[in-house]
Design an enzyme around this catalytic site. Structure first.
Site, mmCIF file in Angstrom:
data_model
loop_
_atom_site.group_PDB
_atom_site.id
_atom_site.type_symbol
_atom_site.label_atom_id
_atom_site.label_comp_id
_atom_site.label_asym_id
_atom_site.label_seq_id
_atom_site.Cartn_x
_atom_site.Cartn_y
_atom_site.Cartn_z
ATOM 1 N N SER A 27 36.234 51.698 52.781
ATOM 2 C CA SER A 27 36.611 52.765 51.850
ATOM 3 C C SER A 27 35.627 52.870 50.683
ATOM 4 O O SER A 27 35.056 53.934 50.430
ATOM 5 C CB SER A 27 38.023 52.513 51.320
ATOM 6 O OG SER A 27 38.370 53.476 50.339
ATOM 7 N N HIS A 108 35.585 44.034 42.409
ATOM 8 C CA HIS A 108 36.843 43.366 42.088
ATOM 9 C C HIS A 108 36.495 41.958 41.635
ATOM 10 O O HIS A 108 35.578 41.331 42.167
ATOM 11 C CB HIS A 108 37.745 43.340 43.333
ATOM 12 C CG HIS A 108 39.091 42.713 43.122
ATOM 13 N ND1 HIS A 108 39.776 42.779 41.923
ATOM 14 C CD2 HIS A 108 39.901 42.020 43.973
ATOM 15 C CE1 HIS A 108 40.937 42.162 42.041
ATOM 16 N NE2 HIS A 108 41.030 41.684 43.269
ATOM 17 N N ASP A 191 44.802 43.704 38.040
ATOM 18 C CA ASP A 191 44.799 44.371 39.336
ATOM 19 C C ASP A 191 45.805 43.722 40.281
ATOM 20 O O ASP A 191 46.607 44.412 40.929
ATOM 21 C CB ASP A 191 43.398 44.316 39.937
ATOM 22 C CG ASP A 191 43.272 45.142 41.201
ATOM 23 O OD1 ASP A 191 43.207 46.381 41.097
ATOM 24 O OD2 ASP A 191 43.233 44.562 42.301
ATOM 25 N N GLU A 195 49.351 45.440 41.725
ATOM 26 C CA GLU A 195 49.609 45.528 43.161
ATOM 27 C C GLU A 195 50.930 44.879 43.531
ATOM 28 O O GLU A 195 51.689 45.394 44.365
ATOM 29 C CB GLU A 195 48.477 44.843 43.935
ATOM 30 C CG GLU A 195 47.147 45.572 43.880
ATOM 31 C CD GLU A 195 45.996 44.727 44.398
ATOM 32 O OE1 GLU A 195 44.900 45.296 44.554
ATOM 33 O OE2 GLU A 195 46.187 43.521 44.645
#
Length: 337
Positions: A27, A108, A191, A195
């Site tokens: 992605s 990340h 993050d 999630e």
């Protein structure tokens, strides 16, 4: 208020003078590689032999080589493979081919924050993390806009890490929307928390529990599906457009009153205390260790849960109902970039 950077704060010539390797073509990988290519950057995609994504990258006009060749050739290496495979990729491929002064980039902070990758002191280490999925990063770039991104510098061996990383952000369109300065720790921890308690874990657990509550009370599965899953997008879109106040303004007075009086009975002080415990597990590295142990064991719990959710009634009913809606393009786990 964190520092924000825009088009005028970045020097696009910096990344244009570098050789960039994108490791991975999922992605984010496809968006970064294609946006950089369209920005005039010399870029290659590093993929293992036999990767099914190699043909897609080549069709997009990108040069594809094996990861070791890509790292050896490049002086900017963006790591866009899943968190759990990064440590092995780093040890086997990246570390042996790094040169002093290279810039190692991540989207990340997981591997750096929790110590699964420790780069040598003579390379720069930074992060450019778009706050949106790759297809949106690509689409916004093509349309002349961009997706906001985060920037962080973990290691500045050359004194130029931030400037080059910001130039990279310019190349993928991030500075068109704005780039926010942060740290690897803050990005990784927030993050994971988002999630687990809202975006994935919180939402899907509430959907299944609400669906079960309605159907166990005798309501039709189709009605339950529309109320607790399908209409969720309408609310999320309102939140996305204008926050909680805009959402409450846009729904009926009845819905708003139900929100303010019943919502706190769902998310209670006990729920918030559990959120705090989850955050503690993230901050101490307990979650990271648990996940990496799970992965190394072959991910039995993850795979079992992945298989089980497809059999949940809310999933079965959804598969039956979505063909009724021609405005939807059905998505399944096999779908890829």
């Amino acid at each position: 208020m964190p520092t924000m950077y825009y088009e005028g704060d970045a020097d696009p010539a910096l990344i244009a003078r570098r050789r960039v390797a994108i490791l991975g073509f999922g992605s984010q990988g496809h968006a970064h590689a294609m946006n950089l290519k369209d920005s005039g950057v010399d870029v290659v995609v590093g993929l293992r032999d036999g990767s099914p994504r190699a043909a897609r990258a080549a069709e997009a006009g990108l040069k594809v080589v094996d990861p070791a060749t890509a790292v050896d050739w490049a002086d900017v290496i963006m790591v866009l493979v899943p968190d759990q495979v990064q440590p092995e990729l780093y040890e086997d491929v990246i570390a042996p081919n790094l040169n002093p002064g290279d810039l190692l980039l991540f989207a990340h902070g997981f591997s750096i924050r929790f110590g699964y990758i420790t780069p040598p002191p003579d390379v720069d280490v930074a992060m450019i993390a778009p706050k949106g999925p790759g297809h949106l990063v690509r689409r916004q770039y093509v349309e002349g806009s961009g997706v906001p991104a985060l920037i962080a510098v973990h290691q500045d061996a050359t004194g130029n890490a931030k400037a080059v990383a910001l130039s990279y952000a310019h190349g993928i369109g991030g500075t068109r929307a704005g780039v926010i300065e942060t740290t690897f720790s803050d990005e990784a921890e927030t993050d994971l928390f988002g999630e687990q308690v809202i975006l994935c874990g919180g939402i899907d657990s509430m959907i299944r529990a609400a669906f079960e509550t309605l159907t166990e009370a005798g309501y039709a599965e189709e009605m339950a599906y529309f109320e607790v899953l399908h209409e969720l997008k309408l609310i999320v879109d309102l939140l996305y457009e204008g926050g909680i106040s805009w959402m409450r303004h846009s729904v009926s007075d009845t819905a708003e009153y139900g929100d303010i009086t019943r919502g706190p009975r769902i998310v209670t002080d006990e729920t918030k205390a559990e959120m705090r415990r989850i955050l503690d597990e993230i901050q101490t590295g307990a979650f990271a260790r648990e996940w990496m142990d799970e992965y190394r064991a072959g991910a039995p719990n993850l795979l079992a849960a992945r298989a089980a959710v497809t059999e949940h009634p809310v999933e079965r009913v959804g598969r039956e109902l979505r063909p009724m809606m021609p405005f939807l393009v059905e998505k399944v786990p096999a779908d890829d970039v």
